[in-house]
Design a protein around this motif. Sequence first.
Motif, mmCIF file in Angstrom:
data_model
loop_
_atom_site.group_PDB
_atom_site.id
_atom_site.type_symbol
_atom_site.label_atom_id
_atom_site.label_comp_id
_atom_site.label_asym_id
_atom_site.label_seq_id
_atom_site.Cartn_x
_atom_site.Cartn_y
_atom_site.Cartn_z
ATOM 1 N N ILE A 1 1.002 -1.151 0.053
ATOM 2 C CA ILE A 1 -0.027 -0.053 0.066
ATOM 3 C C ILE A 1 0.808 1.284 -0.011
ATOM 4 N N LYS A 2 1.736 1.491 0.963
ATOM 5 C CA LYS A 2 2.573 2.426 1.267
ATOM 6 C C LYS A 2 3.831 2.162 2.125
ATOM 7 N N ALA A 3 4.791 2.913 2.013
ATOM 8 C CA ALA A 3 5.992 2.911 2.839
ATOM 9 C C ALA A 3 6.208 3.922 3.705
ATOM 10 N N GLU A 4 6.249 4.032 4.976
ATOM 11 C CA GLU A 4 6.579 5.008 5.854
ATOM 12 C C GLU A 4 7.940 5.143 5.963
ATOM 13 N N THR A 5 8.517 6.431 5.459
ATOM 14 C CA THR A 5 10.037 6.347 5.034
ATOM 15 C C THR A 5 10.672 7.718 5.708
ATOM 16 N N ALA A 6 11.723 7.479 6.187
ATOM 17 C CA ALA A 6 12.727 8.539 6.522
ATOM 18 C C ALA A 6 14.148 8.357 6.059
ATOM 19 N N SER A 7 14.823 9.326 5.796
ATOM 20 C CA SER A 7 16.118 9.099 5.485
ATOM 21 C C SER A 7 16.994 8.886 6.886
ATOM 22 N N PHE A 8 18.162 8.202 6.980
ATOM 23 C CA PHE A 8 18.732 7.869 8.023
ATOM 24 C C PHE A 8 19.263 9.097 8.615
ATOM 25 N N ALA A 9 19.592 10.152 7.924
ATOM 26 C CA ALA A 9 19.961 11.469 8.671
ATOM 27 C C ALA A 9 18.914 11.905 9.347
ATOM 28 N N ASP A 10 17.541 11.872 9.083
ATOM 29 C CA ASP A 10 16.770 12.602 9.265
ATOM 30 C C ASP A 10 16.138 11.641 10.776
#
Length: 379
Positions: free
Chosen positions: A331-340
């Motif tokens: 459906i979707k991917a909750e995503t954050a960069s490693f830095a964030d």
Amino acid sequence: MSLSIGIVGLPNVGKSTLFTAFTQQGGLAANYPFATIEPNVGIVPVPDARLSALADIVHPGRIVPATVEFVDIAGLVKGANAGEGLGNQFLAHIRETDAIVQIVRYFADGDVTHVEGTVDPRRDVDILTTELILADIATVEKALPRLEKEARRNREGTAKFELASRMLAWLNDGRRASDYAFASDEERVLLYDLHLITLKPVLFVANIGEENIADFDPEAVALAGEGPQPGQAAAGSTLAGSTLVPISAKVEADIAELATEDAEAAAEFLEALGLEESGLNRLAREAYRLLGLQSFFTAGEMEVKAWTIPVGAKAPQAAGVIHTDFEKGFIKAETASFADYIAYGGEAGLRAAGKLRQEGKDYVVQDGDVMHFKFNKTS
């Protein structure tokens, strides 16, 4: 995803010593040809400091790094393509790997015999490359009658036969299949079932002596005979344009043995040698990059884990690495960069700052992304 890399080279170049250091297993290492008969297999973690940084935030039950499977394959000699020595076994095992790490002997040691009598890195590389090219020639020649019959049946069969014929001419000129200019990725796939050895990517390791570690200069120091310099392959040689990583297998074996007993002592030993990290850590990362792979992370109370995907993979493909159902019902991917993720102290901080992104099916995963997948369980 499974990643398998064959460690190859002539006898007595340090393959088994390096493998033993890599896996901290007691693999057989001896001063005579064919000390390794059946291939040893070891699973090696890919060093990644980002895992520890994530663990400091979520305090998981365990940390799971990405891994590379290394296969220590029997030493090769001239005539292996025709069955000399353990040639047939060697070639069968190497066909099953995704890539090749070739150990090239640069160290000088009168107590360790060289199968060719002298230390000459360029000659050794050319011997191995020639044997692999000859093996691929035999493979294509054997396949051509079958491919010719398939060519009479359909257009794809015709394209495959014509490509194989061109590849045979290319190989007969002494060139690796990987250097062939394929018209497209689709054309390259046509030869996949031939499992050509020289189509595999190669990483070269210069096995140097301990005396060359402290003041080693890859741009200026030639370690043996007329061979290529580590880090700067000679133009026109087999190594031209290739990555050449300098490592002392003997030193790495000592470090690995120390590390199993006293990590602090191992670190002190590295410092005394003027090294910031072991050569094996560098090699593991180079091997990981060799196939164009990258990591994304999942982070929770149970575990922090690195997952391996090809560079350019989209979110559903990444989900499928965890479980096929995740990809099917994506459906979707909750995503954050490693830095964030680090800057905002984890998921709660990311949500509060509005930095937790909702990515869809077309999102191209970036190296270091921290992801949580939503999927339809009924798909």
